[in-house]
Design a protein around this motif. Structure first.
Motif, PDB file in Angstrom:
ATOM      1  N   LYS A  20      42.591  13.773   4.622  1.00  0.00           N
ATOM      2  CA  LYS A  20      41.293  13.437   4.036  1.00  0.00           C
ATOM      3  C   LYS A  20      40.262  13.154   5.130  1.00  0.00           C
ATOM      4  N   SER A  44      37.073  15.507   5.268  1.00  0.00           N
ATOM      5  CA  SER A  44      35.790  14.897   4.897  1.00  0.00           C
ATOM      6  C   SER A  44      34.876  14.617   6.085  1.00  0.00           C
ATOM      7  N   SER A  48      40.724   5.102   6.493  1.00  0.00           N
ATOM      8  CA  SER A  48      39.656   6.094   6.628  1.00  0.00           C
ATOM      9  C   SER A  48      39.025   5.991   8.011  1.00  0.00           C
TER      10      SER A  48
END
Length: 100
Positions: free
Chosen positions: A18, A22, A81
């Protein structure tokens, strides 16, 4: 928050993919910020409902400025993240960097 007892990194494959998909941040870049100075560490009170979370502002070995959200599990950093710093985060980081 001290990172002195940390023994390594633990990656969830979904988060690793991710972050790349992203934000074009590789897992190796995200790890690098923990080894470069300055490293600004903040507790993430908003998202710490089930477990403690923190985020750091730091730079990679190639001076890319990142914000990395993580938790600690079994003495390992588990990155949730990673992305480029926002304009406000960059200003805060540059201020801290100039004070060193």
């Amino acid at each position: 928050m001290s990172l002195s007892g940390i023994t390594g990194f633990d990656w969830d494959e979904g988060n690793r993919d991710k972050n790349w998909d992203s934000h074009w941040v590789s897992h190796l870049e995200a790890e690098q910020v923990f080894f470069n100075e300055p490293l600004l560490i903040y507790e993430d009170f908003v998202h710490s409902t089930e477990e403690s979370r923190w985020f750091v502002l730091g730079t990679t070995d190639h001076k890319r400025r990142l914000q990395v959200v993580f938790t600690i599990r079994n003495a390992k950093v588990r990155v949730i993240s990673a992305r480029d710093m926002s304009r406000m985060e960059r200003r805060e980081y540059e201020k801290a960097d100039s004070e060193i």
